[in-house]
Design a protein around this motif. Structure first.
Motif, short mmCIF file in Angstrom:
data_model
loop_
_atom_site.label_atom_id
_atom_site.label_comp_id
_atom_site.label_asym_id
_atom_site.label_seq_id
_atom_site.Cartn_x
_atom_site.Cartn_y
_atom_site.Cartn_z
N GLU A 15 -6.38 24.86 -1.51
CA GLU A 15 -7.85 24.53 -1.68
C GLU A 15 -8.31 24.45 -3.05
OE1 GLU A 15 -12.56 24.92 -0.31
OE2 GLU A 15 -11.17 26.62 -0.06
N TRP A 18 -6.56 21.53 -4.62
CA TRP A 18 -7.03 20.28 -4.61
C TRP A 18 -8.48 20.23 -5.12
CZ3 TRP A 18 -11.47 19.46 -1.67
CH2 TRP A 18 -11.84 20.24 -0.75
N GLY A 21 -7.69 19.56 -8.67
CA GLY A 21 -7.10 18.26 -8.63
C GLY A 21 -8.23 17.14 -8.89
N TRP A 31 -2.97 12.72 -8.49
CA TRP A 31 -3.74 12.17 -7.20
C TRP A 31 -3.07 12.51 -6.00
CZ3 TRP A 31 -8.68 12.42 -6.90
CH2 TRP A 31 -9.57 12.26 -7.79
N THR A 34 -2.88 16.08 -5.27
CA THR A 34 -4.21 16.61 -4.74
C THR A 34 -4.25 16.15 -3.21
OG1 THR A 34 -5.18 16.36 -6.94
CG2 THR A 34 -6.83 16.26 -4.87
N ALA A 37 -2.22 18.39 -1.22
CA ALA A 37 -2.94 19.97 -1.25
C ALA A 37 -4.00 19.71 -0.11
CB ALA A 37 -3.38 20.25 -2.74
N ILE A 38 -4.71 18.90 -0.03
CA ILE A 38 -5.87 18.45 0.97
C ILE A 38 -5.27 18.78 2.34
CG2 ILE A 38 -7.25 17.12 2.01
CD1 ILE A 38 -8.06 15.99 -0.92
#
Length: 112
Positions: A15, A18, A21, A31, A34, A37-38
């Motif tokens: 978290e 992201w 990010g 991106w 990111t 990671a989400i």
């Protein structure tokens, strides 16, 4: 700390990634990382909520993510360190630790 709680901590670390990010990503690779990671953070959090109380999982996830994001901004991006902010982050972490200590797990372990 068992595997389920470890997945909540790892989810919170992703978290932090992201959230940073979302603020600092400027290229396709950033991106893409990111978005990955989400997906990882929410997958781990959802998996942990199958065994642990969902409210506790969410509170710990968001609390650790918030504290981690503030600390990352200070360490990586030279954000201002404010005494009041640090006291509040410490209070938040105490609440997270308290919630973890009071939570009761179901009998099954989450498969990661």
């Amino acid at each position: 700390m068992n595997k389920t709680w470890m997945s909540v901590v790892i989810a919170a670390l992703f978290e932090v990634g992201w959230v940073i990010g979302l603020k600092h990503a400027s290229g396709v690779l950033e991106w893409s990382l990111t978005l990955v990671a989400i997906m990882i953070s929410f997958s781990l959090m959802i998996a942990a909520s199958r065994t642990l109380p969902v409210g506790t999982v969410y509170a710990v996830f968001v609390g650790l993510g918030t504290a981690g994001t503030v600390l990352a901004e200070i360490l990586l991006f030279n954000a201002n360190v404010q005494t009041g902010k640090m006291i509040l982050i410490g209070t938040l972490l105490l609440g997270v630790i308290g919630l973890k200590m009071l939570s009761k797990e179901k009998n099954k372990e989450v498969q990661l």
